[in-house]
Design a protein around this motif. Structure first.
Motif, PDB file in Angstrom:
ATOM      1  N   MET A  72      28.494 -27.830   7.370  1.00 39.12           N
ATOM      2  CA  MET A  72      29.385 -26.773   6.917  1.00 39.12           C
ATOM      3  C   MET A  72      28.623 -25.726   6.114  1.00 39.12           C
ATOM      4  N   SER A  73      27.369 -25.555   6.434  1.00 40.66           N
ATOM      5  CA  SER A  73      26.563 -24.573   5.731  1.00 40.66           C
ATOM      6  C   SER A  73      26.989 -23.171   6.092  1.00 40.66           C
ATOM      7  N   ALA A  74      26.994 -22.279   5.084  1.00 45.88           N
ATOM      8  CA  ALA A  74      27.410 -20.899   5.313  1.00 45.88           C
ATOM      9  C   ALA A  74      26.250 -20.007   5.682  1.00 45.88           C
ATOM     10  N   GLY A  75      25.039 -20.511   5.710  1.00 46.48           N
ATOM     11  CA  GLY A  75      23.880 -19.698   6.012  1.00 46.48           C
ATOM     12  C   GLY A  75      23.619 -19.605   7.501  1.00 46.48           C
ATOM     13  N   PRO A  76      22.721 -18.716   7.935  1.00 51.23           N
ATOM     14  CA  PRO A  76      22.381 -18.587   9.339  1.00 51.23           C
ATOM     15  C   PRO A  76      21.641 -19.797   9.826  1.00 51.23           C
ATOM     16  N   PRO A  77      21.654 -20.054  11.166  1.00 50.91           N
ATOM     17  CA  PRO A  77      20.935 -21.208  11.699  1.00 50.91           C
ATOM     18  C   PRO A  77      19.463 -21.141  11.360  1.00 50.91           C
ATOM     19  N   GLY A  78      18.901 -22.284  10.943  1.00 51.89           N
ATOM     20  CA  GLY A  78      17.488 -22.323  10.630  1.00 51.89           C
ATOM     21  C   GLY A  78      17.146 -21.928   9.217  1.00 51.89           C
ATOM     22  N   ALA A  79      18.133 -21.411   8.461  1.00 54.85           N
ATOM     23  CA  ALA A  79      17.856 -20.998   7.098  1.00 54.85           C
ATOM     24  C   ALA A  79      17.714 -22.218   6.204  1.00 54.85           C
ATOM     25  N   LYS A  80      16.801 -22.124   5.250  1.00 51.21           N
ATOM     26  CA  LYS A  80      16.589 -23.230   4.327  1.00 51.21           C
ATOM     27  C   LYS A  80      17.625 -23.154   3.218  1.00 51.21           C
ATOM     28  N   PRO A  81      18.442 -24.209   3.025  1.00 46.33           N
ATOM     29  CA  PRO A  81      19.497 -24.125   2.036  1.00 46.33           C
ATOM     30  C   PRO A  81      18.937 -24.029   0.630  1.00 46.33           C
ATOM     31  N   GLY A  82      19.559 -23.166  -0.193  1.00 45.92           N
ATOM     32  CA  GLY A  82      19.166 -23.035  -1.580  1.00 45.92           C
ATOM     33  C   GLY A  82      19.898 -24.046  -2.438  1.00 45.92           C
ATOM     34  N   ARG A  83      19.666 -23.938  -3.753  1.00 46.32           N
ATOM     35  CA  ARG A  83      20.286 -24.891  -4.666  1.00 46.32           C
ATOM     36  C   ARG A  83      21.803 -24.738  -4.679  1.00 46.32           C
ATOM     37  N   ALA A  84      22.276 -23.493  -4.600  1.00 53.70           N
ATOM     38  CA  ALA A  84      23.720 -23.271  -4.615  1.00 53.70           C
ATOM     39  C   ALA A  84      24.373 -23.918  -3.396  1.00 53.70           C
ATOM     40  N   GLN A 130      23.140 -26.421  -1.621  1.00 53.96           N
ATOM     41  CA  GLN A 130      23.021 -27.867  -1.759  1.00 53.96           C
ATOM     42  C   GLN A 130      24.083 -28.416  -2.701  1.00 53.96           C
ATOM     43  N   ALA A 131      24.356 -27.683  -3.796  1.00 52.64           N
ATOM     44  CA  ALA A 131      25.405 -28.109  -4.722  1.00 52.64           C
ATOM     45  C   ALA A 131      26.777 -28.049  -4.056  1.00 52.64           C
ATOM     46  N   ALA A 132      27.006 -27.010  -3.248  1.00 55.84           N
ATOM     47  CA  ALA A 132      28.279 -26.899  -2.538  1.00 55.84           C
ATOM     48  C   ALA A 132      28.452 -28.038  -1.535  1.00 55.84           C
ATOM     49  N   ASP A 133      27.367 -28.361  -0.819  1.00 55.10           N
ATOM     50  CA  ASP A 133      27.430 -29.476   0.135  1.00 55.10           C
ATOM     51  C   ASP A 133      27.703 -30.801  -0.574  1.00 55.10           C
ATOM     52  N   LEU A 134      27.089 -30.977  -1.756  1.00 53.45           N
ATOM     53  CA  LEU A 134      27.297 -32.205  -2.517  1.00 53.45           C
ATOM     54  C   LEU A 134      28.751 -32.326  -2.978  1.00 53.45           C
ATOM     55  N   LEU A 135      29.293 -31.231  -3.498  1.00 55.11           N
ATOM     56  CA  LEU A 135      30.689 -31.244  -3.940  1.00 55.11           C
ATOM     57  C   LEU A 135      31.640 -31.480  -2.777  1.00 55.11           C
ATOM     58  N   THR A 136      31.307 -30.894  -1.624  1.00 55.92           N
ATOM     59  CA  THR A 136      32.127 -31.104  -0.431  1.00 55.92           C
ATOM     60  C   THR A 136      32.129 -32.569  -0.020  1.00 55.92           C
ATOM     61  N   GLY A 137      30.938 -33.175  -0.018  1.00 54.62           N
ATOM     62  CA  GLY A 137      30.842 -34.584   0.337  1.00 54.62           C
ATOM     63  C   GLY A 137      31.602 -35.477  -0.628  1.00 54.62           C
ATOM     64  N   LEU A 138      31.517 -35.162  -1.926  1.00 49.02           N
ATOM     65  CA  LEU A 138      32.245 -35.949  -2.921  1.00 49.02           C
ATOM     66  C   LEU A 138      33.752 -35.834  -2.745  1.00 49.02           C
ATOM     67  N   LEU A 139      34.219 -34.610  -2.473  1.00 52.40           N
ATOM     68  CA  LEU A 139      35.656 -34.408  -2.274  1.00 52.40           C
ATOM     69  C   LEU A 139      36.158 -35.194  -1.078  1.00 52.40           C
ATOM     70  N   LEU A 140      35.442 -35.090   0.050  1.00 60.14           N
ATOM     71  CA  LEU A 140      35.856 -35.824   1.244  1.00 60.14           C
ATOM     72  C   LEU A 140      35.772 -37.334   1.026  1.00 60.14           C
ATOM     73  N   ALA A 141      34.746 -37.766   0.270  1.00 60.66           N
ATOM     74  CA  ALA A 141      34.612 -39.197  -0.014  1.00 60.66           C
ATOM     75  C   ALA A 141      35.792 -39.697  -0.848  1.00 60.66           C
ATOM     76  N   LEU A 142      36.220 -38.899  -1.826  1.00 59.25           N
ATOM     77  CA  LEU A 142      37.369 -39.284  -2.651  1.00 59.25           C
ATOM     78  C   LEU A 142      38.644 -39.367  -1.824  1.00 59.25           C
ATOM     79  N   LEU A 143      38.823 -38.420  -0.893  1.00 55.73           N
ATOM     80  CA  LEU A 143      40.016 -38.449  -0.041  1.00 55.73           C
ATOM     81  C   LEU A 143      39.994 -39.668   0.877  1.00 55.73           C
TER      82      LEU A 143
END
Length: 220
Positions: A1-13, A15-28
């Motif tokens: 669910m990355s918002a960046g273009p294909p092949g782009a290296k994810p930044g810290r922001a 990565q933090a968004a992906d982590l929060l997304t995973g935690l939310l889905l895990a809680l559900l």
């Protein structure tokens, strides 16, 4: 669910968004497991069933609205193509994930559906038409998301054609919500947003041949 273009290296922001997304889905998912085991507090399963459906519906409406406007000249002047397509993909992915969780929560609770009733349209034992509309919407959204993931194999023309099925899926979601007894301004406003975006897309398509026919400005 990355918002960046294909092949782009994810930044810290990102990565933090992906982590929060995973935690939310895990809680559900954890909450669903507790509801299945009967250890979730009374009323929480029904509340999560409603909330996953409504939030997923809002995200789908936002995705359809952005998808209809993404190639119009008005939106392209404000947001870059990568930003538009990135957010469209994020919204679509979340809408599909919450829709799947909404279907999962319908299997638990005081009036649970059977697994065939949730997966096969027309087999639900209650509110058959409403449940069939929701099931059809979820399968259609899954097909849309899968067709985009396989666009290199299917070809861009076929993928874009299948992508249009998101709008019938949105209509089926609206019917599902209204038929199960949740009519209200939420669904009216969402339908108006999607309908207006589609109308603007048609206006942009009708103006495109006119812009192409205009002579290019002279450069003295």
């Amino acid at each position: 669910m990355s918002a960046g273009p294909p092949g782009a290296k994810p930044g810290r922001a990102q990565q933090a968004a992906d982590l929060l997304t995973g935690l939310l889905l895990a809680l559900l998912i954890l909450a669903w497991g507790m509801a299945y085991k009967g250890t979730l507090a009374a009323g929480w399963g029904q509340s999560l069933l409603l909330q996953t459906g409504q939030v997923g519906y809002l995200l789908l409406a936002a995705s359809c609205t952005l998808g209809a406007l993404t190639c119009t000249p008005w939106l392209s002047r404000v947001f870059s193509r990568h930003l538009r397509s990135g957010w469209h993909g994020v919204l679509s992915g979340f809408a599909l994930a919450l829709g799947a969780l909404h279907g999962a929560f319908s299997l638990v609770g005081p009036r649970p559906l059977s697994l065939p009733g949730a997966l096969v349209p027309g087999l639900a034992g209650l509110q058959t038409a409403a449940m069939a509309a929701g099931t059809l919407a979820l399968w259609t959204l899954a097909a849309v998301y899968l067709s985009y993931a396989l666009r290199n194999r299917l070809g861009m023309r076929a993928s874009r054609t299948l992508h249009l099925l998101a709008y019938p899926a949105f209509a089926a979601c609206t019917l599902h919500a209204v038929w199960v007894g949740h009519p209200g301004p939420l669904y009216i406003l969402a339908s108006l947003a999607v309908g207006t975006a589609l109308a603007l897309r048609l206006v942009a398509l009708s103006l495109a041949p006119v812009r192409l026919a205009l002579p290019a400005p002279r450069r003295d």
